[in-house]
Write a protein that holds these residues in place. Sequence first.
Motif, PDB file in Angstrom:
ATOM      1  N   SER A 282       0.692  -1.341  -0.029  1.00 43.54           N
ATOM      2  CA  SER A 282       0.029   0.003  -0.018  1.00 43.54           C
ATOM      3  C   SER A 282       1.019   1.215  -0.096  1.00 43.54           C
ATOM      4  N   LEU A 283       2.048   1.133   0.547  1.00 44.25           N
ATOM      5  CA  LEU A 283       2.938   2.472   0.802  1.00 44.25           C
ATOM      6  C   LEU A 283       3.473   2.801  -0.684  1.00 44.25           C
ATOM      7  N   GLN A 284       3.577   1.526  -1.653  1.00 45.89           N
ATOM      8  CA  GLN A 284       4.230   1.775  -2.824  1.00 45.89           C
ATOM      9  C   GLN A 284       3.205   2.828  -3.704  1.00 45.89           C
ATOM     10  N   ASN A 285       2.078   3.007  -3.338  1.00 49.94           N
ATOM     11  CA  ASN A 285       1.011   3.790  -3.910  1.00 49.94           C
ATOM     12  C   ASN A 285       1.062   5.197  -3.570  1.00 49.94           C
ATOM     13  N   GLU A 286       1.825   5.279  -2.346  1.00 46.22           N
ATOM     14  CA  GLU A 286       1.736   6.753  -1.970  1.00 46.22           C
ATOM     15  C   GLU A 286       2.687   7.809  -2.887  1.00 46.22           C
ATOM     16  N   LYS A 287       1.905   9.002  -3.093  1.00 43.84           N
ATOM     17  CA  LYS A 287       2.589   9.775  -4.229  1.00 43.84           C
ATOM     18  C   LYS A 287       4.046  10.431  -3.539  1.00 43.84           C
ATOM     19  N   ASN A 288       4.059  10.540  -2.304  1.00 40.06           N
ATOM     20  CA  ASN A 288       5.328  11.323  -1.858  1.00 40.06           C
ATOM     21  C   ASN A 288       6.374  10.095  -1.406  1.00 40.06           C
ATOM     22  N   ILE A 289       7.125  10.165  -2.282  1.00 42.87           N
ATOM     23  CA  ILE A 289       8.220   9.204  -2.538  1.00 42.87           C
ATOM     24  C   ILE A 289       9.123   8.933  -0.990  1.00 42.87           C
ATOM     25  N   GLU A 290       9.382  10.362  -0.487  1.00 40.97           N
ATOM     26  CA  GLU A 290      10.368  10.426   0.627  1.00 40.97           C
ATOM     27  C   GLU A 290       9.640   9.749   1.962  1.00 40.97           C
ATOM     28  N   TYR A 291       8.317  10.235   1.889  1.00 45.15           N
ATOM     29  CA  TYR A 291       7.601   9.760   3.036  1.00 45.15           C
ATOM     30  C   TYR A 291       7.243   8.381   3.035  1.00 45.15           C
ATOM     31  N   SER A 292       7.115   7.687   1.761  1.00 43.16           N
ATOM     32  CA  SER A 292       6.922   6.352   1.644  1.00 43.16           C
ATOM     33  C   SER A 292       8.030   5.655   2.082  1.00 43.16           C
ATOM     34  N   ILE A 293       9.078   6.031   1.525  1.00 44.83           N
ATOM     35  CA  ILE A 293      10.592   5.314   2.129  1.00 44.83           C
ATOM     36  C   ILE A 293      10.610   5.385   3.502  1.00 44.83           C
ATOM     37  N   LEU A 294      10.341   6.487   4.275  1.00 38.46           N
ATOM     38  CA  LEU A 294      10.692   6.645   5.776  1.00 38.46           C
ATOM     39  C   LEU A 294       9.531   5.674   6.363  1.00 38.46           C
ATOM     40  N   SER A 295       8.524   5.631   5.788  1.00 34.49           N
ATOM     41  CA  SER A 295       7.348   4.872   6.613  1.00 34.49           C
ATOM     42  C   SER A 295       7.608   3.448   6.456  1.00 34.49           C
ATOM     43  N   LYS A 296       8.277   2.963   5.367  1.00 31.19           N
ATOM     44  CA  LYS A 296       8.595   1.613   5.284  1.00 31.19           C
ATOM     45  C   LYS A 296       9.825   1.254   6.243  1.00 31.19           C
ATOM     46  N   ASP A 297      10.800   2.121   6.437  1.00 29.01           N
ATOM     47  CA  ASP A 297      11.808   1.929   7.532  1.00 29.01           C
ATOM     48  C   ASP A 297      11.097   1.792   8.679  1.00 29.01           C
ATOM     49  N   LEU A 298      10.328   2.857   9.083  1.00 27.85           N
ATOM     50  CA  LEU A 298       9.624   2.588  10.467  1.00 27.85           C
ATOM     51  C   LEU A 298       8.963   1.317  10.647  1.00 27.85           C
ATOM     52  N   LEU A 299       8.166   1.062   9.657  1.00 28.82           N
ATOM     53  CA  LEU A 299       7.559  -0.288   9.567  1.00 28.82           C
ATOM     54  C   LEU A 299       8.382  -1.392   9.793  1.00 28.82           C
ATOM     55  N   GLN A 300       9.456  -1.477   9.144  1.00 32.19           N
ATOM     56  CA  GLN A 300      10.474  -2.616   9.431  1.00 32.19           C
ATOM     57  C   GLN A 300      10.834  -2.531  10.967  1.00 32.19           C
ATOM     58  N   ALA A 301      11.239  -1.450  11.411  1.00 34.86           N
ATOM     59  CA  ALA A 301      11.448  -1.366  12.868  1.00 34.86           C
ATOM     60  C   ALA A 301      10.376  -1.914  13.888  1.00 34.86           C
ATOM     61  N   LEU A 302       9.315  -1.492  13.388  1.00 30.81           N
ATOM     62  CA  LEU A 302       8.128  -1.858  14.376  1.00 30.81           C
ATOM     63  C   LEU A 302       7.936  -3.359  14.217  1.00 30.81           C
ATOM     64  N   PHE A 303       7.832  -4.029  13.282  1.00 31.91           N
ATOM     65  CA  PHE A 303       7.758  -5.406  12.743  1.00 31.91           C
ATOM     66  C   PHE A 303       8.929  -6.267  13.544  1.00 31.91           C
ATOM     67  N   LYS A 304      10.345  -5.793  13.379  1.00 34.24           N
ATOM     68  CA  LYS A 304      11.214  -6.343  13.930  1.00 34.24           C
ATOM     69  C   LYS A 304      11.271  -6.555  15.426  1.00 34.24           C
ATOM     70  N   ASN A 305      10.950  -5.440  15.884  1.00 35.12           N
ATOM     71  CA  ASN A 305      10.836  -5.358  17.369  1.00 35.12           C
ATOM     72  C   ASN A 305       9.311  -5.893  18.096  1.00 35.12           C
ATOM     73  N   LYS A 306       8.566  -6.440  16.999  1.00 37.98           N
ATOM     74  CA  LYS A 306       7.381  -7.143  17.596  1.00 37.98           C
ATOM     75  C   LYS A 306       6.455  -5.892  18.426  1.00 37.98           C
ATOM     76  N   LEU A 307       6.492  -4.777  17.900  1.00 39.82           N
ATOM     77  CA  LEU A 307       5.925  -3.849  18.500  1.00 39.82           C
ATOM     78  C   LEU A 307       4.569  -3.265  17.680  1.00 39.82           C
ATOM     79  N   MET A 308       4.453  -3.847  16.426  1.00 41.39           N
ATOM     80  CA  MET A 308       3.219  -3.715  15.679  1.00 41.39           C
ATOM     81  C   MET A 308       2.261  -4.658  15.883  1.00 41.39           C
ATOM     82  N   GLN A 309       1.073  -4.205  16.514  1.00 40.57           N
ATOM     83  CA  GLN A 309       0.052  -5.323  16.573  1.00 40.57           C
ATOM     84  C   GLN A 309      -1.224  -4.867  15.944  1.00 40.57           C
ATOM     85  N   SER A 310      -2.164  -5.885  15.604  1.00 40.40           N
ATOM     86  CA  SER A 310      -3.242  -5.590  14.850  1.00 40.40           C
ATOM     87  C   SER A 310      -4.251  -5.106  15.565  1.00 40.40           C
TER      88      SER A 310
END
Length: 343
Positions: A282-310
Amino acid sequence: MKFLIKYLNLYACNKILTITADTESRNGNGPTEKTSAGETGVNVNSNKNGIRLTATAIILHFKPAQCKIIDSHIIINRINIFTTFFQLYLETIFVTGTAGAGKSLLTSKLMEWYKDNNFYPISLNLDPGVISLPYEPDVDVRNYIDIGKIMSEHNLGPNGALIMAADLIATKLDEIQEEVYNLNPDFVVADTPGQIELFIFRASGPYFVSNFQSDNKINIFAFDGILASSSPINFISIALMATSVRLRLNISQIDVMTKRDLVIDKLGEIIRWSSKSSLEDSLQNEKNIEYSILSKDLLQALFKNKLMQSPILISSLTMSGMVNLTAALSRVLNLGEDKGDEN
């Protein structure tokens, strides 16, 4: 159980020298003609949490001949009888979230659900600046902190007064704790200030949560469903806020997304965002590339540390999802064992 009642009664009559007790009962009943000065009683209160014992006393010194069992009235709600000997069980649910996420309405619906299921919950309002609430607080911080008085005495504007009031909450912990003890509930549902930064990111909020005496504590973080569902970047941003709250309070946390009834058309997409790969797509479809890349990096960190829950999707208006939320609360607070199963 009858033996325990008699033993507790005898213990109160013969052992207690110093008592702290509230002379008013939960429903306002005071001493009656059935209980004269010097007498001690033990009241039995059946509820979903099993049999609750409430020791009652009128004065501080006892004689065995003056003791008897009282079945019909609760003279005093709570008596402190050496907590190592007998201690009531208390669980606390803090409700946090961004401004406008529906914390107070969720608090009222949790109260309604627990009451309907034969528990005895009480509501604790910790927002000194709130004007109106969708529920009547059982314990209210506004009884101790007056925003208008702070503004006039310290020559502060509304924002400055709210900051000072938020800091003063920690100084009222003992009084609030005593009020809660006197009510003797199964659950405390604590509604926190609307401006999340006043409670979470100042020292007083974490201090209050840490030092509030309760057998178990849990925090519900409320995602604003309308904001979180508007874009995957917003979803991740609020998830970061939820992670910050978890780190600040350092207690168990359940994330919920409110206003489910207003985002029906987006439910499928929101559910898919619980998957890391779907959210990245879904982030691939974001128009702002810079924010999309930053969001992906943050997402990686959240899932890596098991801090992202549904988040659990709920609607406080229709009560949709409330069963899922209360079941999750029960699993976390009681390790999968519902208190109602004890009966």
